[in-house]
Design a protein around this motif. Structure first.
Motif, short mmCIF file in Angstrom:
data_model
loop_
_atom_site.label_atom_id
_atom_site.label_comp_id
_atom_site.label_asym_id
_atom_site.label_seq_id
_atom_site.Cartn_x
_atom_site.Cartn_y
_atom_site.Cartn_z
N ALA A 45 6.07 0.12 10.06
CA ALA A 45 7.05 -0.49 9.51
C ALA A 45 6.63 -0.56 8.24
O ALA A 45 7.38 -0.39 7.03
CB ALA A 45 7.40 -1.75 10.01
N TRP A 46 5.31 -0.98 7.68
CA TRP A 46 4.80 -1.11 6.43
C TRP A 46 4.74 0.38 5.81
O TRP A 46 5.17 0.32 4.40
CB TRP A 46 3.28 -1.72 6.39
N PHE A 47 4.45 1.40 6.64
CA PHE A 47 4.34 2.54 6.10
C PHE A 47 5.73 3.10 5.62
O PHE A 47 6.00 3.70 4.43
CB PHE A 47 4.01 3.69 7.09
N ASP A 48 6.75 2.90 6.42
CA ASP A 48 8.23 3.25 5.87
C ASP A 48 8.61 2.51 4.58
O ASP A 48 9.23 2.91 3.81
CB ASP A 48 8.96 3.24 7.25
N TYR A 49 8.20 1.16 4.65
CA TYR A 49 8.63 0.27 3.56
C TYR A 49 7.96 0.83 2.22
O TYR A 49 8.74 1.02 1.10
CB TYR A 49 8.09 -0.94 4.04
N VAL A 50 6.60 1.25 2.30
CA VAL A 50 5.89 1.74 1.10
C VAL A 50 6.71 3.13 0.61
O VAL A 50 6.97 3.27 -0.57
CB VAL A 50 4.55 2.21 1.48
N ARG A 51 6.85 3.80 1.58
CA ARG A 51 7.55 5.28 1.37
C ARG A 51 9.13 4.89 0.76
O ARG A 51 9.18 5.62 -0.39
CB ARG A 51 7.90 6.03 2.44
N LEU A 52 9.78 3.86 1.10
CA LEU A 52 10.77 3.71 0.43
C LEU A 52 10.85 3.22 -0.91
O LEU A 52 11.42 3.60 -1.95
CB LEU A 52 11.70 2.48 0.95
N GLU A 53 9.80 2.15 -1.42
CA GLU A 53 9.56 1.72 -2.50
C GLU A 53 9.01 2.95 -3.47
O GLU A 53 9.33 3.10 -4.64
CB GLU A 53 8.37 0.47 -2.72
N GLU A 54 8.16 3.74 -2.98
CA GLU A 54 7.69 4.91 -3.67
C GLU A 54 8.87 5.54 -4.21
O GLU A 54 8.63 6.30 -5.29
CB GLU A 54 6.47 5.66 -2.93
#
Length: 226
Positions: free
Chosen positions: A34-43
């Motif tokens: 979930a953290w990976f997905d969250y980071v990708r969204l912000e990137e």
């Protein structure tokens, strides 16, 4: 559609998945996917400070058990963070800090990760700080003497032979080869590269001595190299 309306629409589209990711990590802060997905969204939104904020929140969730399988996914958060700082944010100092902090908090007495040591050294080589790269590899050989780390230490040293070395740097190179050979005395590649270092320094007697030590080993992996 006016520009302000378009921006408002984009912000609204982003808010929905962001809310979902916030809910996911609140339910389980160790859900690294979930953290990976969250980071990708912000990137994808291009807000560097927001990306850093999410990464910092993510890496604050240290696995509770000192079992390597729990740490592997977690370490990849750090790796992605370092790569983001180097390649996207173009901030070498923050990149260095990410690698340094990651290496500091890994429980090396229980287990280590060859990949993060090697990546940290490769980063310093790209920054043309060969002394820092050698220091990382030397520390790695002492704390995480695995085959991959030993090979990295040996493979990267030939690159630095092409430049003029200070006496301290020469000693450091020798120490790295000596540590490597303590763990892999059968490695003909290591022996030949060690001798090559001495040859480039015009230390022919030392080079001959290294070859003599090499051929005296009871087991050699590729003796034809010698």
């Amino acid at each position: 559609m006016r520009r302000n309306d378009f921006t408002h629409l984009l912000n609204g589209l982003t808010a929905a998945p962001r809310f979902q990711y916030e809910e996911d990590v609140k339910k389980n802060s160790l859900n690294y996917d979930a953290w990976f997905d969250y980071v990708r969204l912000e990137e994808s939104n291009g807000d560097t400070e927001k990306v850093r904020e999410v990464y910092e929140r993510a890496i604050a969730n240290i696995p509770p058990a000192e079992e390597k399988r729990y740490w592997q996914r977690y370490i990849y958060l750090w790796i992605n963070y370092a790569l983001y700082e180097e390649l996207e944010a173009d901030d070498p100092e923050r990149t260095r800090d990410v690698y340094r902090e990651c290496l500091r908090m890994i429980p090396h007495k229980k287990f280590s990760f060859s990949k993060i040591w090697i990546m940290a050294a490769q980063f310093e080589i790209r920054q043309k700080d060969l002394a820092a790269a050698r220091k990382i590899l030397g520390t790695a050989l002492g704390m995480a003497p695995k085959d991959k780390v030993r090979a990295a230490g040996c493979n990267h040293l030939p690159d630095v032979h092409r430049i003029e070395l200070t006496p301290a740097e020469v000693d450091r190179c020798r120490q790295l080869y000596e540590k490597y050979l303590e763990w892999a005395p059968s490695s003909c590649y290591a022996w030949t590269k060690f001798a090559e270092l001495e040859r480039t320094l015009n230390e022919f007697d030392r080079a001959r001595g290294i070859f003599e030590l090499a051929i005296a080993q009871p087991v050699l992996d590729t003796p034809e190299l010698l």
